[in-house]
Design a protein around this motif. Structure first.
Motif, mmCIF file in Angstrom:
data_model
loop_
_atom_site.group_PDB
_atom_site.id
_atom_site.type_symbol
_atom_site.label_atom_id
_atom_site.label_comp_id
_atom_site.label_asym_id
_atom_site.label_seq_id
_atom_site.Cartn_x
_atom_site.Cartn_y
_atom_site.Cartn_z
ATOM 1 N N UNK A 84 -1.663 5.420 6.950
ATOM 2 C CA UNK A 84 -1.789 4.107 6.731
ATOM 3 C C UNK A 84 -0.508 3.298 6.709
ATOM 4 N N UNK A 85 -0.415 2.416 7.605
ATOM 5 C CA UNK A 85 0.930 1.837 7.957
ATOM 6 C C UNK A 85 0.853 0.161 7.737
ATOM 7 N N UNK A 86 0.019 -0.354 6.953
ATOM 8 C CA UNK A 86 -0.154 -1.810 6.651
ATOM 9 C C UNK A 86 0.700 -2.290 5.752
ATOM 10 N N UNK A 87 1.668 -1.688 5.326
ATOM 11 C CA UNK A 87 2.555 -2.567 4.403
ATOM 12 C C UNK A 87 4.098 -2.736 5.126
ATOM 13 N N UNK A 88 4.680 -3.699 4.836
ATOM 14 C CA UNK A 88 5.921 -4.173 5.400
ATOM 15 C C UNK A 88 7.203 -3.882 4.578
ATOM 16 N N UNK A 89 6.928 -2.956 3.544
ATOM 17 C CA UNK A 89 8.259 -2.548 2.903
ATOM 18 C C UNK A 89 7.954 -1.089 2.219
ATOM 19 N N UNK A 90 8.752 -0.591 1.465
ATOM 20 C CA UNK A 90 8.626 0.879 0.912
ATOM 21 C C UNK A 90 7.073 0.852 0.163
ATOM 22 N N UNK A 91 6.551 1.891 0.271
ATOM 23 C CA UNK A 91 5.262 2.261 -0.742
ATOM 24 C C UNK A 91 5.685 3.132 -1.817
ATOM 25 N N UNK A 92 5.681 2.284 -2.955
ATOM 26 C CA UNK A 92 6.378 3.172 -4.229
ATOM 27 C C UNK A 92 5.213 4.090 -4.955
ATOM 28 N N UNK A 93 4.048 3.966 -5.051
ATOM 29 C CA UNK A 93 3.117 4.522 -5.820
ATOM 30 C C UNK A 93 1.695 4.727 -5.112
ATOM 31 N N UNK A 94 1.178 5.623 -5.535
ATOM 32 C CA UNK A 94 -0.229 6.053 -5.017
ATOM 33 C C UNK A 94 -1.020 6.502 -5.957
ATOM 34 N N UNK A 95 -2.272 6.137 -6.360
ATOM 35 C CA UNK A 95 -3.161 6.897 -7.350
ATOM 36 C C UNK A 95 -4.597 6.605 -6.908
ATOM 37 N N UNK A 96 -5.315 7.732 -7.031
ATOM 38 C CA UNK A 96 -6.798 7.936 -6.810
ATOM 39 C C UNK A 96 -7.623 7.218 -7.883
ATOM 40 N N UNK A 97 -8.442 6.616 -7.806
ATOM 41 C CA UNK A 97 -9.524 6.357 -8.479
ATOM 42 C C UNK A 97 -10.318 7.354 -9.132
ATOM 43 N N UNK A 98 -10.799 7.214 -10.350
ATOM 44 C CA UNK A 98 -11.977 8.092 -10.664
ATOM 45 C C UNK A 98 -12.864 8.487 -9.732
ATOM 46 N N UNK A 99 -13.346 10.018 -9.774
ATOM 47 C CA UNK A 99 -14.269 10.304 -8.509
ATOM 48 C C UNK A 99 -15.557 9.664 -8.685
ATOM 49 N N UNK A 100 -15.911 8.947 -9.597
ATOM 50 C CA UNK A 100 -17.208 8.174 -9.571
ATOM 51 C C UNK A 100 -17.133 7.062 -8.442
ATOM 52 N N UNK A 101 -16.165 6.482 -8.116
ATOM 53 C CA UNK A 101 -15.929 5.594 -7.089
ATOM 54 C C UNK A 101 -15.698 5.957 -5.805
ATOM 55 N N UNK A 102 -15.795 7.139 -5.410
ATOM 56 C CA UNK A 102 -15.820 7.890 -4.160
ATOM 57 C C UNK A 102 -14.186 7.906 -3.888
ATOM 58 N N UNK A 103 -13.725 8.388 -2.658
ATOM 59 C CA UNK A 103 -12.464 8.367 -2.241
ATOM 60 C C UNK A 103 -11.721 7.038 -2.273
ATOM 61 N N UNK A 104 -11.139 6.619 -3.383
ATOM 62 C CA UNK A 104 -10.576 5.126 -3.314
ATOM 63 C C UNK A 104 -9.137 5.337 -3.830
#
Length: 310
Positions: free
Chosen positions: A103-123
């Motif tokens: 995914x390259x939709x940001x215009x600057x540094x991406x600083x953090x990533x976090x997965x949602x609870x599995x009940x929501x699917x892959x999010x």
């Protein structure tokens, strides 16, 4: 009260500063990332104390800031974010790691990533220095991006998902609610809620006097009450309590003022112990006592012993 903890050192083989190290859901795999633009993976054997190097993942063109493992019900999946403005989702298939999505939709540094609870699917929530937050969802065999523009002035530094909660007065009653918390360079902690397929700002929490460096939503262990930890450039950690369980009314509770910037906070599996690390090169563990005060329960540094209670 204090406790001693065993410490194991791992030679990761990185050629520059390590920015993150994350174990998977079962604690059997370790992923590390570095300024050397690489991610290195290890299998862990707790019975022998040994670690086995598995693979090196290369695809980023800048320092890799953070990693996040998806829940194992979706396979062996790892997300990474970087100064190169990209989020890469990696997947292991038949023992081989491959780039699953870029995914390259940001215009600057991406600083953090976090997965949602599995009940929501892959999010996956992604916070960027371009002031926006993107939520990536895997639907119908493709990744869909939902962006929150201008989430934090000057940039978003951290994101963390809430456990699965309901709108009813009792646990398990009412509609399911999707929420996550973010921290940014505007000194604010913000809570976001999904309504009609859009993300709205539900609450703005003011308490820090400098950039918020990390946020961590605590597991609820089946309780209606919720709490969030935030850490900041102002050297403080604040525990935000939502005792009513409505997700709206939050009360700040100062944990401690440290000697340097506090970079990261992380809860244990049931949400009753908080790990804190910062610019003083120390990691401390904190637990709330029956008296209501937060106490440092580690004894691995002189500074921690000096300010054990608050």
């Amino acid at each position: 009260m204090s406790a001693a903890f065993n410490v194991t050192t791992i030679d990761t083989g990185h050629e520059d500063m390590i920015h993150d190290a994350q174990m998977d859901f079962l604690g059997l795999k370790l992923a590390t990332c570095s300024c050397d633009k690489s991610i290195r993976l290890f299998d862990l054997n707790w019975s022998t104390g040994n670690q086995t190097f598995v693979a090196e993942l290369k695809g980023h063109e800048g320092p890799v800031w953070q990693l996040a493992w998806a829940h194992p019900r979706y396979g062996t999946i790892l997300a990474s974010c970087s100064y190169d403005r990209r989020v890469i989702i990696w997947k292991e298939t038949d023992g081989k790691w491959e780039m699953h999505h870029n995914y390259d939709g940001h215009d600057s540094s991406v600083n953090s990533v976090c997965w949602a609870p599995p009940e929501w699917g892959l999010m996956l929530a992604c916070g960027s220095s371009d002031s926006s937050i993107t939520v990536l969802s895997f639907n119908n065999d493709r990744w869909v991006a939902s962006k929150i523009p201008n989430a934090h002035t000057l940039g978003c530094n951290a994101v963390s998902w809430a456990p699965v909660t309901f709108t009813g007065d009792k646990p398990g009653e009412g509609q399911l609610v999707k929420r996550f918390v973010s921290g940014g360079c505007d000194n604010l902690v913000k809570i976001w809620k999904e309504e009609h397929d859009h993300w709205i700002e539900e609450v703005k929490l003011e308490g820090h006097s400098d950039w918020v460096r990390d946020v961590a939503w605590a597991p609820t262990a089946g309780l209606a009450r919720m709490k969030i930890a935030s850490s900041s450039q102002d050297r403080r950690v604040i525990i935000w309590n939502n005792r009513e369980g409505d997700g709206v009314t939050w009360t700040p509770e100062p944990l401690h003022v440290f000697d340097d910037v506090v970079w990261h906070v992380s809860w244990n599996f049931i949400g009753d112990i908080l790990a804190v690390s910062g610019g003083d090169n120390q990691v401390s563990l904190w637990k709330k006592q029956e008296s209501g005060s937060w106490e440092c329960i580690t004894t691995d540094s002189k500074s921690q012993n000096e300010h054990r209670t608050l």
